[in-house]
Design an enzyme around this catalytic site. Structure first.
Site, mmCIF file in Angstrom:
data_model
loop_
_atom_site.group_PDB
_atom_site.id
_atom_site.type_symbol
_atom_site.label_atom_id
_atom_site.label_comp_id
_atom_site.label_asym_id
_atom_site.label_seq_id
_atom_site.Cartn_x
_atom_site.Cartn_y
_atom_site.Cartn_z
ATOM 1 N N LYS A 166 25.731 36.302 50.540
ATOM 2 C CA LYS A 166 26.740 36.801 51.477
ATOM 3 C C LYS A 166 27.650 37.811 50.779
ATOM 4 O O LYS A 166 27.648 37.934 49.545
ATOM 5 C CB LYS A 166 27.569 35.645 52.028
ATOM 6 C CG LYS A 166 28.405 34.922 50.980
ATOM 7 C CD LYS A 166 29.181 33.764 51.595
ATOM 8 C CE LYS A 166 30.012 33.053 50.527
ATOM 9 N NZ LYS A 166 30.814 31.964 51.085
ATOM 10 N N TYR A 190 53.716 54.264 38.459
ATOM 11 C CA TYR A 190 54.745 54.012 39.455
ATOM 12 C C TYR A 190 55.779 53.023 38.941
ATOM 13 O O TYR A 190 55.476 52.104 38.185
ATOM 14 C CB TYR A 190 54.117 53.459 40.744
ATOM 15 C CG TYR A 190 53.303 54.455 41.512
ATOM 16 C CD1 TYR A 190 53.878 55.617 42.017
ATOM 17 C CD2 TYR A 190 51.949 54.223 41.757
ATOM 18 C CE1 TYR A 190 53.125 56.524 42.737
ATOM 19 C CE2 TYR A 190 51.189 55.130 42.476
ATOM 20 C CZ TYR A 190 51.781 56.279 42.965
ATOM 21 O OH TYR A 190 51.037 57.178 43.669
#
Length: 367
Positions: free
Chosen positions: A43, A257
């Protein structure tokens, strides 16, 4: 792992190398420990590794079938030519039964209404598996509420029963308790279905106690240790990124940042062409633990990872635009590396979470 640079790698700023032979070897290892047949879980694009490529490679171990999460994932395997049973673990909705039939998918059912609706389709529907909730409290019929639907389950279309352990990696007896609940619930059925399966990777690697008729390995196929000591899985992936910029940073100057890292000395910072849009955790560099391998040296990740770029402190080492840094895996000929487990831990993530989060912008290069 093959270290030659392919055309796709030469053009890429970052990529994932996948060693399919290691996936197959890991599958054989877990099957040998458990002593039963495999129902590999592919999956989420095989946890980000590549569902089609992995499933085709695993044909070599003769699995019972494959486990996916959604109809779309099952349809992808069918389109690629996978013919074995494909079990869809997402609780099935009766209004979507037609696509199950169209793609020859096996649904997971866990409530009276959906079971009744599927059986009513007769041979058009075919086999289904019953999910029994033994403590996960997520989906499926509760182990102690199976009695009211026992008559409904007296059908040849009931091919399998399964449950999911919530803490198979812990030695707290919870898995044993869930197993007993599961066996008691199955024992109330009029007939035992041919396939009982309960074991994820962690349970399967604990030996034959949880093996039953099949095991459902997932993360262990893709190189994670799942608590085994010593680790028995072979590394499957390498995550690499190119240096796209190099600059001198003076003592006291900041990087990224929020000025989230301050240089403690004059140094060199290399910028890698990979960021949080690719699955690298934004906070990876804030604790000062995570490193990448670049030109034979361990270089700490510094400052906040940005959407497309990651900065590393090269110090007095070498760095040039175009150089290749290794985030996960072994660095070529350097005897150094970062394991999947280690990099996931630095990221504050499970191995499953990290792998599945590696984004589609990253080409998968198979050898």
């Amino acid at each position: 792992m093959n270290r030659s640079i392919s055309g796709r790698q030469a053009l890429s700023r970052a990529w994932i190398e996948v060693h399919l032979a290691a996936v197959v070897e890991n599958a054989r290892t877990v099957a040998r420990v458990a002593g039963t047949r495999l129902l590999p879980v592919v999956k989420a694009n095989a946890y980000g590794v590549g569902a089609v490529a992995v499933s085709k490679a695993l044909e070599a171990v003769d699995p019972w079938g494959y486990g996916v999460a959604t109809i779309e994932e099952g349809a992808e395997l069918r389109a690629a030519g996978i013919a074995r049973p494909v079990l869809v673990f997402m609780p099935a909705r009766s209004d979507l039964f037609d696509p199950y039939q169209a793609h020859r998918l096996t649904p997971a059912l866990g409530d009276r209404a959906s079971i009744h609706a599927w059986i009513a389709r007769g041979a058009r529907g075919g086999a289904f598996h019953l999910e029994i909730d033994t403590g996960m409290s997520r989906s499926g019929v509760r182990w102690d509420e199976i009695e009211p639907i026992v008559d409904l389950l007296d059908t040849p279309y009931l091919e399998g029963c399964y449950t999911h352990f919530h803490s198979a990696d812990r030695r707290d007896d919870s898995a044993e308790a869930q197993l007993e609940r599961f066996k008691a619930a199955v024992g109330r059925l009029a007939r035992r279905p041919p396939l009982l399966h309960v074991a994820n990777s962690a349970a399967a690697l604990r030996g034959k106690t949880f093996a039953l008729d099949a095991i459902r390995p997932g993360i262990s196929l893709y190189g994670a240790s799942v608590g085994a000591e010593p680790p028995i899985g072979k590394p499957v992936i390498a995550l690499r990124a190119r240096v796209v910029s190099v600059r001198s940073v003076q003592r006291g100057e900041t990087v990224s940042y929020n000025a989230s890292w301050t240089a403690p000395r004059d140094t060199t910072v290399a910028t890698l062409g990979i960021g949080y849009a690719d699955g690298v955790r934004r906070s990876l560099g804030l604790k000062g633990e995570a490193t990448v391998l670049l030109n034979g040296a361990r270089c700490p990740v510094v400052g906040l990872v940005t959407m497309d770029l990651t900065m590393v402190d090269v110090g007095d080492g070498r760095a040039a635009v175009g150089d290749i840094a290794t985030l996960v895996g072994e660095a070529d000929g350097e005897g150094l590396g970062n394991t999947l487990d280690q990099f996931a831990a630095w990221s504050g993530m499970l191995q499953h979470e990290f792998l599945a989060g590696l984004g589609p912008r990253l080409p998968r290069i198979y050898d």
